[in-house]
Design a protein around this motif. Sequence first.
Motif, mmCIF file in Angstrom:
data_model
loop_
_atom_site.group_PDB
_atom_site.id
_atom_site.type_symbol
_atom_site.label_atom_id
_atom_site.label_comp_id
_atom_site.label_asym_id
_atom_site.label_seq_id
_atom_site.Cartn_x
_atom_site.Cartn_y
_atom_site.Cartn_z
ATOM 1 N N GLY A 24 0.830 -1.195 0.000
ATOM 2 C CA GLY A 24 0.000 0.000 0.000
ATOM 3 C C GLY A 24 0.866 1.247 0.000
ATOM 4 O O GLY A 24 1.813 1.380 -0.764
ATOM 5 N N ARG A 25 0.562 2.156 0.881
ATOM 6 C CA ARG A 25 1.328 3.404 0.982
ATOM 7 C C ARG A 25 2.663 3.135 1.677
ATOM 8 O O ARG A 25 2.698 2.618 2.784
ATOM 9 C CB ARG A 25 0.524 4.453 1.757
ATOM 10 N N HIS A 158 -2.141 -5.229 2.718
ATOM 11 C CA HIS A 158 -3.245 -4.274 2.603
ATOM 12 C C HIS A 158 -2.999 -3.281 1.474
ATOM 13 O O HIS A 158 -3.303 -2.089 1.587
ATOM 14 C CB HIS A 158 -3.486 -3.555 3.932
ATOM 15 N N GLY A 159 -2.483 -3.792 0.374
ATOM 16 C CA GLY A 159 -2.255 -2.990 -0.819
ATOM 17 C C GLY A 159 -1.101 -3.566 -1.604
ATOM 18 O O GLY A 159 -0.267 -4.297 -1.061
ATOM 19 N N ASP A 160 -1.031 -3.237 -2.890
ATOM 20 C CA ASP A 160 0.070 -3.716 -3.712
ATOM 21 C C ASP A 160 1.410 -3.202 -3.206
ATOM 22 O O ASP A 160 1.499 -2.135 -2.577
ATOM 23 C CB ASP A 160 -0.112 -3.264 -5.164
ATOM 24 N N ALA A 163 2.472 0.631 -4.080
ATOM 25 C CA ALA A 163 1.373 1.084 -4.941
ATOM 26 C C ALA A 163 1.616 2.511 -5.409
ATOM 27 O O ALA A 163 2.025 3.381 -4.631
ATOM 28 C CB ALA A 163 0.049 1.000 -4.175
ATOM 29 N N GLN A 210 -9.914 -8.150 -4.948
ATOM 30 C CA GLN A 210 -9.290 -6.851 -4.753
ATOM 31 C C GLN A 210 -7.853 -6.860 -5.277
ATOM 32 O O GLN A 210 -7.335 -5.831 -5.723
ATOM 33 C CB GLN A 210 -9.288 -6.475 -3.264
#
Length: 289
Positions: A24-25, A158-160, A163, A210
């Motif tokens: 994610g971030r 909780h995200g690539d 990202a 997702q």
Amino acid sequence: MSLTPMLANVPDAPPAYLSVCFFGRFATSVGGIPVERWRAGKSRSLFQYLMLHRKRVMTRDQLRDALWPEAEWRASSSSLKVACCGARSTLGAGKQPEGAGSPIRLLHRDGGYLLDADDAWCDIEEFRDRVHEGMQHRSHGRPDQAAESLERAIALYHGDFLAGQDEDWIAEAREYYRSLALGALDVLRTSAMDRGDADTVVALGQRTLQIDALHEPTYQALIRVAGLLGQPEQALRWYQLCERRLRRLIGVEPSADTRGALQQVLTGRGRSFVSGPRGARPVEGRARA
């Protein structure tokens, strides 16, 4: 066992002097203080690349190819040196040898650079360890321990990977970690299906989509679960969603397996869940109309 509550509660990183999150971030903290600004244009990218390969020497050529793929290099080029100085300044990464000085060290060694830290935690390292641990438990016939390790891994995803950044080395790592996540979710989904835990199958299916909106085995599982619950209309909606996405994104039709899953539901063939407490196993027979 249901995964739904776990999906909403990503565990915090354990206390560490250096803490890094790639999923994610991107976020970094040093000594408990978030790093908000990076000096020099490539200092953050250099740190990310060295952290990905922590405790391994990355040669100048490897770093230049990854971080400056289009640049023409001369012997007088100082871009890498400037990025290293910027990263050291931001992180307090001293030049001292191992075992001395700063708890974070960005060292020049054997014609390349090495990032070392005495007290560090990184989400991708923890994720990778938990996935491998879970797969080992599974191969040794320990399903409960496997599920626990894999759930811990998925809670971290909780995200690539990085990202929003699109360098080639990032895209390669992103696909690697995505494949690990999909493999872990596949094992958990199969186990939930075997237990007859419809809620968890759906939660895991949505989590998988997702990550990969074109993952046909997930659509097949969701179609089958809808059939097992006597919901042919919902099975058809899952199929239509799969069909639309495949056509729009890559211009293909659903596979024979996906079409077969829907056909089985619509003709009433297959299994149905035993009435009773959640977690009951499905049994052979006609799905409820």
